[in-house]
Design a protein around this motif. Structure first.
Motif, PDB file in Angstrom:
ATOM      1  N   ILE A  11       0.882  -1.243  -0.120  1.00 56.51           N
ATOM      2  CA  ILE A  11       0.091   0.080   0.041  1.00 56.51           C
ATOM      3  C   ILE A  11       0.730   1.226  -0.117  1.00 56.51           C
ATOM      4  N   SER A  12       1.025   1.919  -1.220  1.00 59.27           N
ATOM      5  CA  SER A  12       1.991   2.867  -1.247  1.00 59.27           C
ATOM      6  C   SER A  12       2.137   3.892  -0.415  1.00 59.27           C
ATOM      7  N   GLY A  13       0.757   4.457   0.029  1.00 57.23           N
ATOM      8  CA  GLY A  13       0.650   5.695   0.891  1.00 57.23           C
ATOM      9  C   GLY A  13       0.861   5.024   2.585  1.00 57.23           C
ATOM     10  N   LEU A  14       0.754   3.768   2.763  1.00 58.09           N
ATOM     11  CA  LEU A  14       1.252   3.160   4.108  1.00 58.09           C
ATOM     12  C   LEU A  14       2.566   2.931   4.342  1.00 58.09           C
ATOM     13  N   ASP A  15       3.162   2.678   3.000  1.00 57.68           N
ATOM     14  CA  ASP A  15       4.730   2.646   3.097  1.00 57.68           C
ATOM     15  C   ASP A  15       5.253   3.878   3.414  1.00 57.68           C
ATOM     16  N   SER A 226     -11.581   0.782  -0.822  1.00 53.50           N
ATOM     17  CA  SER A 226     -11.860   0.883  -2.508  1.00 53.50           C
ATOM     18  C   SER A 226     -12.170  -0.642  -2.928  1.00 53.50           C
ATOM     19  N   ALA A 227     -12.362  -0.691  -4.306  1.00 56.31           N
ATOM     20  CA  ALA A 227     -12.400  -2.287  -4.732  1.00 56.31           C
ATOM     21  C   ALA A 227     -11.193  -2.951  -4.692  1.00 56.31           C
ATOM     22  N   ARG A 228     -10.057  -2.231  -4.407  1.00 56.81           N
ATOM     23  CA  ARG A 228      -8.709  -2.856  -4.111  1.00 56.81           C
ATOM     24  C   ARG A 228      -8.118  -3.043  -3.051  1.00 56.81           C
ATOM     25  N   GLY A 229      -9.127  -2.690  -2.100  1.00 53.65           N
ATOM     26  CA  GLY A 229      -8.566  -2.782  -0.544  1.00 53.65           C
ATOM     27  C   GLY A 229      -8.368  -1.298  -0.126  1.00 53.65           C
ATOM     28  N   LEU A 230      -7.795  -1.038   1.031  1.00 55.28           N
ATOM     29  CA  LEU A 230      -7.482  -0.033   1.815  1.00 55.28           C
ATOM     30  C   LEU A 230      -6.421   0.855   0.681  1.00 55.28           C
ATOM     31  N   MET A 231      -6.874   2.084   0.824  1.00 56.60           N
ATOM     32  CA  MET A 231      -5.719   3.045   0.194  1.00 56.60           C
ATOM     33  C   MET A 231      -5.776   4.147   1.112  1.00 56.60           C
ATOM     34  N   VAL A 232      -4.390   4.661   1.316  1.00 53.61           N
ATOM     35  CA  VAL A 232      -4.013   5.650   2.021  1.00 53.61           C
ATOM     36  C   VAL A 232      -3.468   6.852   1.394  1.00 53.61           C
ATOM     37  N   PHE A 233      -3.821   8.069   1.794  1.00 56.09           N
ATOM     38  CA  PHE A 233      -3.356   9.315   1.171  1.00 56.09           C
ATOM     39  C   PHE A 233      -2.547  10.236   1.857  1.00 56.09           C
ATOM     40  N   GLU A 338     -21.642  15.501  -3.004  1.00 56.45           N
ATOM     41  CA  GLU A 338     -22.383  14.959  -1.973  1.00 56.45           C
ATOM     42  C   GLU A 338     -22.714  13.530  -2.077  1.00 56.45           C
ATOM     43  N   ALA A 339     -22.759  12.974  -3.385  1.00 53.40           N
ATOM     44  CA  ALA A 339     -22.895  11.563  -3.557  1.00 53.40           C
ATOM     45  C   ALA A 339     -22.035  10.550  -3.383  1.00 53.40           C
ATOM     46  N   THR A 340     -20.794  10.968  -3.014  1.00 50.06           N
ATOM     47  CA  THR A 340     -19.416  10.388  -2.703  1.00 50.06           C
ATOM     48  C   THR A 340     -18.884  10.915  -1.513  1.00 50.06           C
ATOM     49  N   SER A 341     -17.454  10.756  -1.377  1.00 48.63           N
ATOM     50  CA  SER A 341     -16.648  11.316  -0.386  1.00 48.63           C
ATOM     51  C   SER A 341     -15.471  11.710  -1.013  1.00 48.63           C
ATOM     52  N   PRO A 342     -14.748  12.767  -0.286  1.00 51.33           N
ATOM     53  CA  PRO A 342     -13.324  13.322  -0.687  1.00 51.33           C
ATOM     54  C   PRO A 342     -12.454  12.185  -1.155  1.00 51.33           C
ATOM     55  N   GLU A 343     -12.502  11.176   0.122  1.00 46.56           N
ATOM     56  CA  GLU A 343     -11.501  10.164  -0.012  1.00 46.56           C
ATOM     57  C   GLU A 343     -11.718   9.334  -1.334  1.00 46.56           C
ATOM     58  N   ASP A 344     -12.980   8.992  -1.703  1.00 44.26           N
ATOM     59  CA  ASP A 344     -13.444   8.232  -2.983  1.00 44.26           C
ATOM     60  C   ASP A 344     -12.738   8.861  -4.208  1.00 44.26           C
ATOM     61  N   LEU A 345     -13.190  10.333  -4.085  1.00 37.80           N
ATOM     62  CA  LEU A 345     -12.722  11.076  -5.256  1.00 37.80           C
ATOM     63  C   LEU A 345     -11.007  11.011  -5.323  1.00 37.80           C
ATOM     64  N   LEU A 346     -10.487  11.086  -4.286  1.00 40.23           N
ATOM     65  CA  LEU A 346      -8.752  10.945  -4.476  1.00 40.23           C
ATOM     66  C   LEU A 346      -8.540   9.389  -5.074  1.00 40.23           C
ATOM     67  N   VAL A 347      -9.273   8.603  -4.557  1.00 45.68           N
ATOM     68  CA  VAL A 347      -9.204   7.193  -5.147  1.00 45.68           C
ATOM     69  C   VAL A 347      -9.311   7.060  -6.649  1.00 45.68           C
ATOM     70  N   GLU A 348     -10.522   7.895  -7.073  1.00 44.84           N
ATOM     71  CA  GLU A 348     -10.574   7.929  -8.509  1.00 44.84           C
ATOM     72  C   GLU A 348      -9.597   8.615  -9.359  1.00 44.84           C
ATOM     73  N   GLN A 380      -7.712  18.207   3.790  1.00 44.23           N
ATOM     74  CA  GLN A 380      -7.115  16.879   3.321  1.00 44.23           C
ATOM     75  C   GLN A 380      -7.220  16.659   2.137  1.00 44.23           C
ATOM     76  N   PHE A 381      -8.482  16.883   1.548  1.00 40.18           N
ATOM     77  CA  PHE A 381      -8.721  16.339   0.055  1.00 40.18           C
ATOM     78  C   PHE A 381      -7.739  17.151  -0.875  1.00 40.18           C
ATOM     79  N   MET A 382      -7.676  18.384  -0.870  1.00 39.55           N
ATOM     80  CA  MET A 382      -6.731  19.540  -1.383  1.00 39.55           C
ATOM     81  C   MET A 382      -5.298  19.059  -1.377  1.00 39.55           C
ATOM     82  N   VAL A 383      -4.967  19.021  -0.107  1.00 42.50           N
ATOM     83  CA  VAL A 383      -3.539  18.452   0.029  1.00 42.50           C
ATOM     84  C   VAL A 383      -3.039  17.174  -0.474  1.00 42.50           C
TER      85      VAL A 383
END
Length: 468
Positions: A11-15, A226-233, A338-348, A380-383
């Motif tokens: 997990i690149s963000g966790l590493d 996400s559909a690929r597991g935990l993602m860290v930003f 409003e239909a999603t979350s900032p974290e999910d937008l970062l995933v996309e 957090q989303f913007m950074v």
């Protein structure tokens, strides 16, 4: 003191926030309340360890092995395949669901220690996952016995040089790390997962609470399942070390290139600010269209209009986009934040950068994202977004609706530091006439015009002329 040998997590963000991964031959504790994604992270690590050549055993205490394998396969971890290959093994330690638990005598962990030994010697395990310690020590023994048993359990992991991951339930997000209360001093690493309610929305974070003999990034970082597991930003992720070229590209309309001393600087983030109706979306469309016409790949994310409406409006003003979306050079996605979350937008956005590989990115408008989350969530989303762009050496244009610079004290300070360039749009009414203006407020690494110019909305997009 010898440096800690680390094992990458996959997990690149966790590493990044652990500065290289988890300690080899040591124990990592993952804590959090129910629903914080502890088991997801544990299974993700199990799959990565096994796929990397480390034979891994999972001690299933809360859920049956079949349920864990099914969950892991649904997230793309390929656990059943790894089991078939002999790289991953599950040990069932769940309590029988159809019988009552009878407590008699003292709690004894000897049998568990024998199973750890068998996993290390017979299976040749190099990594071990225990999910979870809370269920393992239930019913809970006395604090003295619990402390002794947990110490012996972790010591057995170390004795057989197992890279171990243990999950445990936390009673509170910011209180004691676990309901057991004795683990922090034994484990080398403590990761805290949180699933918080923030402004009526759920927001996931991860924190490296402790990392023995190693530096790590401090504080909470946004994450999501996400559909690929935990993602860290991670914030401030190191940018690409590739040398940046002093390259410029055209803005797409006459006049603005001269104001910017030759056009947009490559690999920069530009903020386009102004009130509603000042021409921000039109300029964003010109930015995207000019890039697609040059043969570049462009990802455009619209947060205020539907895709058919945006395509129609661009076409009506003389900027048709259909040929570029059909050719695959323009990815145009529209949704309401409003239909999603900032974290999910970062995933996309991350997936877009890795798979579609655009050179230009447009977010129109970040004000909609700000209105859909808390001040902290938006920051957090913007950074996080800026870190992604810097990491991949991409150019981005962000639009922001603002009526008065002074009124935007809540977001302007940190947004101004993120942006390499700021272009301000405005308009004033003179009698019956509406006069629009444009000026370059800031442009790092480049000379630019300090003057304001007239901005005209006309067929084909925008135009610039001298103010009378």
């Amino acid at each position: 003191m010898s440096p800690v040998v680390k094992v990458a997590t996959g997990i690149s963000g966790l590493d990044r926030i652990t500065q290289g991964g988890l300690p080899k031959g040591r124990t990592t504790l993952i804590t959090g309340k129910s629903g914080a994604a502890k088991s997801v992270l544990a299974l993700q690590l199990a799959g990565h360890f096994a796929r990397s050549g480390m034979k891994t055993v999972v001690f299933a205490v809360e859920e049956t092995p079949s349920d864990l394998i099914e969950s892991g396969d649904s997230l793309g971890f390929g656990l059943s395949e790894l089991v078939a290959q002999g790289q991953l093994r599950f040990a069932d330690l769940t309590h029988p669901a159809d019988s009552a638990t009878v407590v008699t005598g003292d709690y004894d962990i000897t049998a568990m220690l024998h199973r750890v030994e068998a996993a290390a010697k017979e299976f040749g395990a190099q990594a071990l996952i225990l999910d979870s310690a809370t269920a393992l020590f239930s019913p809970k023994p006395s604090e003295e016995r619990l402390r002794s048993h947990f110490f012996h359990l972790i010591d057995s992991f170390r004795k057989y040089q197992l890279t171990a991951v243990v999950t445990a339930e936390a009673p509170d997000d910011y209180g004691p790390r676990t309901t057991l209360g004795v683990e922090d001093f034994v484990c080398d690493v403590v990761l805290v997962l949180r699933n918080l309610i923030d402004s009526e929305r759920r927001r996931r974070t991860i924190e490296v609470h402790k990392y023995r003999r190693s530096g790590h990034q401090k504080g909470e970082y946004p994450c999501t399942v996400s559909a690929r597991g935990l993602m860290v930003f991670p914030f401030g992720a190191p940018a690409s070390q590739e040398r940046l070229q002093n390259e410029r590209f055209s803005s797409g309309f006459e006049g603005l290139d001269s104001m910017m001393n030759g056009g947009w600087l490559r690999d920069s983030i530009t903020m386009l600010r102004g009130p509603a109706g000042s021409g921000k979306t039109t300029m964003a469309g010109m930015y995207a269209r000019a890039g697609a016409q040059r043969g570049e790949r462009v990802a455009y994310y619209g947060f205020e209009e539907t895709k058919p409406m945006l395509m129609r409006n661009f076409s009506n003003i003389g900027m048709p986009m259909e040929e570029f979306t059909q050719a695959g050079t323009l990815l145009l996605e529209c949704r309401y934040p409003e239909a999603t979350s900032p974290e999910d937008l970062l995933v996309e956005l991350r997936q877009s950068l890795e798979e579609f590989r655009p050179s230009l990115i447009v977010l129109d408008s970040i004000s909609s994202v700000a209105h859909s989350t808390s001040t902290r969530g938006f920051r957090q989303f913007m950074v996080g977004f800026a870190s992604l762009v810097r990491e991949h050496n991409r150019s981005a244009l962000l639009t922001q609706t603002i009526n008065d610079v002074k009124e935007d004290e809540r977001t302007a300070p940190f947004l101004s530091t993120i942006a390499d360039a700021i272009i301000s749009l405005d308009y004033h009414r003179h009698g019956k006439k509406l006069e629009r203006t444009i000026n370059v407020t800031k442009m790092r690494g480049s000379a630019h015009s300090d003057d304001a110019f007239r901005l005209m909305i006309r067929p084909g997009g925008l135009g610039v002329s001298e103010l009378e």
